[in-house]
Design an enzyme around this catalytic site. Sequence first.
Site, PDB file in Angstrom:
ATOM      1  N   SER A   1      -2.731   7.239  -5.152  1.00 20.04           N
ATOM      2  CA  SER A   1      -1.348   6.923  -5.535  1.00 20.04           C
ATOM      3  C   SER A   1      -0.366   7.675  -4.630  1.00 20.04           C
ATOM      4  O   SER A   1      -0.452   7.523  -3.400  1.00 20.04           O
ATOM      5  CB  SER A   1      -1.176   7.246  -7.025  1.00 20.04           C
ATOM      6  OG  SER A   1      -0.060   6.633  -7.573  1.00 20.04           O
TER       7      SER A   1
ATOM      8  N   ASP B   1      -3.033  -4.046  -9.812  1.00 21.91           N
ATOM      9  CA  ASP B   1      -2.160  -2.944  -9.376  1.00 21.91           C
ATOM     10  C   ASP B   1      -0.941  -3.526  -8.666  1.00 21.91           C
ATOM     11  O   ASP B   1      -1.105  -4.382  -7.783  1.00 21.91           O
ATOM     12  CB  ASP B   1      -2.952  -2.037  -8.414  1.00 21.91           C
ATOM     13  CG  ASP B   1      -2.270  -0.699  -8.139  1.00 21.91           C
ATOM     14  OD1 ASP B   1      -1.023  -0.640  -8.132  1.00 21.91           O
ATOM     15  OD2 ASP B   1      -2.995   0.285  -7.903  1.00 21.91           O
TER      16      ASP B   1
ATOM     17  N   HIS C   1      -4.063   0.100 -11.735  1.00 30.37           N
ATOM     18  CA  HIS C   1      -3.715   1.343 -11.038  1.00 30.37           C
ATOM     19  C   HIS C   1      -4.287   2.575 -11.758  1.00 30.37           C
ATOM     20  O   HIS C   1      -4.162   2.697 -12.969  1.00 30.37           O
ATOM     21  CB  HIS C   1      -2.197   1.482 -10.958  1.00 30.37           C
ATOM     22  CG  HIS C   1      -1.745   2.605 -10.070  1.00 30.37           C
ATOM     23  ND1 HIS C   1      -1.772   2.520  -8.695  1.00 30.37           N
ATOM     24  CD2 HIS C   1      -1.278   3.847 -10.350  1.00 30.37           C
ATOM     25  CE1 HIS C   1      -1.323   3.652  -8.168  1.00 30.37           C
ATOM     26  NE2 HIS C   1      -1.021   4.482  -9.148  1.00 30.37           N
TER      27      HIS C   1
HETATM   28  C1  D8F Z   1       2.410   8.315 -17.705  1.00 29.47           C
HETATM   29  C2  D8F Z   1       2.341   8.295 -16.193  1.00 29.47           C
HETATM   30  C3  D8F Z   1       2.573   9.722 -18.203  1.00 29.47           C
HETATM   31  C4  D8F Z   1       2.820   6.972 -15.706  1.00 29.47           C
HETATM   32  C5  D8F Z   1       4.028  10.101 -18.353  1.00 29.47           C
HETATM   33  C6  D8F Z   1       2.628   6.859 -14.217  1.00 29.47           C
HETATM   34  C7  D8F Z   1       3.527   7.316 -12.101  1.00 29.47           C
HETATM   35  C8  D8F Z   1       4.716   6.855 -11.613  1.00 29.47           C
HETATM   36  C9  D8F Z   1       2.458   7.534 -11.255  1.00 29.47           C
HETATM   37  C10 D8F Z   1       3.779   6.775  -9.425  1.00 29.47           C
HETATM   38  C11 D8F Z   1       4.848   6.574 -10.266  1.00 29.47           C
HETATM   39  C12 D8F Z   1       2.578   7.263  -9.914  1.00 29.47           C
HETATM   40  N1  D8F Z   1       3.909   6.498  -8.064  1.00 29.47           N
HETATM   41  O1  D8F Z   1       3.438   7.598 -13.432  1.00 29.47           O
HETATM   42  O2  D8F Z   1       1.810   6.146 -13.750  1.00 29.47           O
HETATM   43  O3  D8F Z   1       2.996   6.851  -7.274  1.00 29.47           O
HETATM   44  O4  D8F Z   1       4.943   5.909  -7.642  1.00 29.47           O
END
Ligand code: D8F
Length: 315
Positions: free
Chosen positions: A158, A256, A286
Amino acid sequence: MTLDPQSLTLLESFRQAGGTAIDDIDMASARRDYDLLFTQLGGPVADDVTIRMEGVPLVDHPLPLRIYRPQSVRGPAPALLFFHGGGWSMGGLPCYDAPLSHLAARSGFIIASVGYRLAPENPFPAPLEDALNSTRWALSRIGDHGGDPTRLLIGGDSAGGTLAAAVCQLLCPTERRPRGQVLFYPVLTLADGDPRLTSRQTNGNGEYFLSREGIAWAKGNYLTDPGLAFLPAVSPLLAPDLRGLPPALLLTGGYDPLHDEAALYASRLRDAGVAVEHLTYPGTFHGFLSFGGVLDIAGQAVGDTAERMRRMVQT
Ligand code: D8F
């Protein structure tokens, strides 16, 4: 293709849990929720891997480093330097004990996971500088931790995959470089509205864990100015020339929002003469690598990745 039954059940449980919209939540709660989710869903840690805390001795600010060493390895082992995900603002070393211990066990690699500085306290370029400096450190000093610096890969998931991809682009052609890049569902652009990236639309509405809103929230934490998104150091997909980059492995789920940018990056790398493989797991979404406690596909992906990692460091 449809969601596989385990992925469907996990998404259903996320939906049941509800939760606050990510942009309404304060940073401390977001980090706590993220840590809980990832530590609870990872499943058991591999029991034939030793986990130790060490450090990257960067001059201004030493960084925490968590090392996963398969107990079977003797002598200098191939190594993977890993940058965790969490939108450049969440996640931490303990969140990845399950997936990284299994990846170490299955590959025979030493894995070193870097506690780079997080936004918004440390916005761009701090996380990227830490990733670049720790990569340069590992290329010369991973031998201090039992790794072989001539068989070093870098990778991440990520937002950590973004950092790994950008580091590969930023290393000079004249300096030592990793033997490959292992990118689990990386964010490859933060420039909004690229019409080629259909999966941002079809998979980004909030039904499949990572949403466009979540990405926008992470972008707001990471970048002090949205115009920075046009820098290739932020958005590796925007780099005009990909020639000479290390061989790449990309992995994404079919559901994703980041699937299409991985496919596009893979095709551009291939056109630039870079050895590349893009593995898609059509029935999942994802973050699947981190949910090995409930998704069998995570174990499958760990095995597939381990096999490619060993091949990347041969000869
Ligand atoms: C849930 C996490 C817990 C949700 C609060 C989530 C992300 C947001 C992860 C990205 C953005 C990765 N990114 O948070 O998946 O890489 O842009």
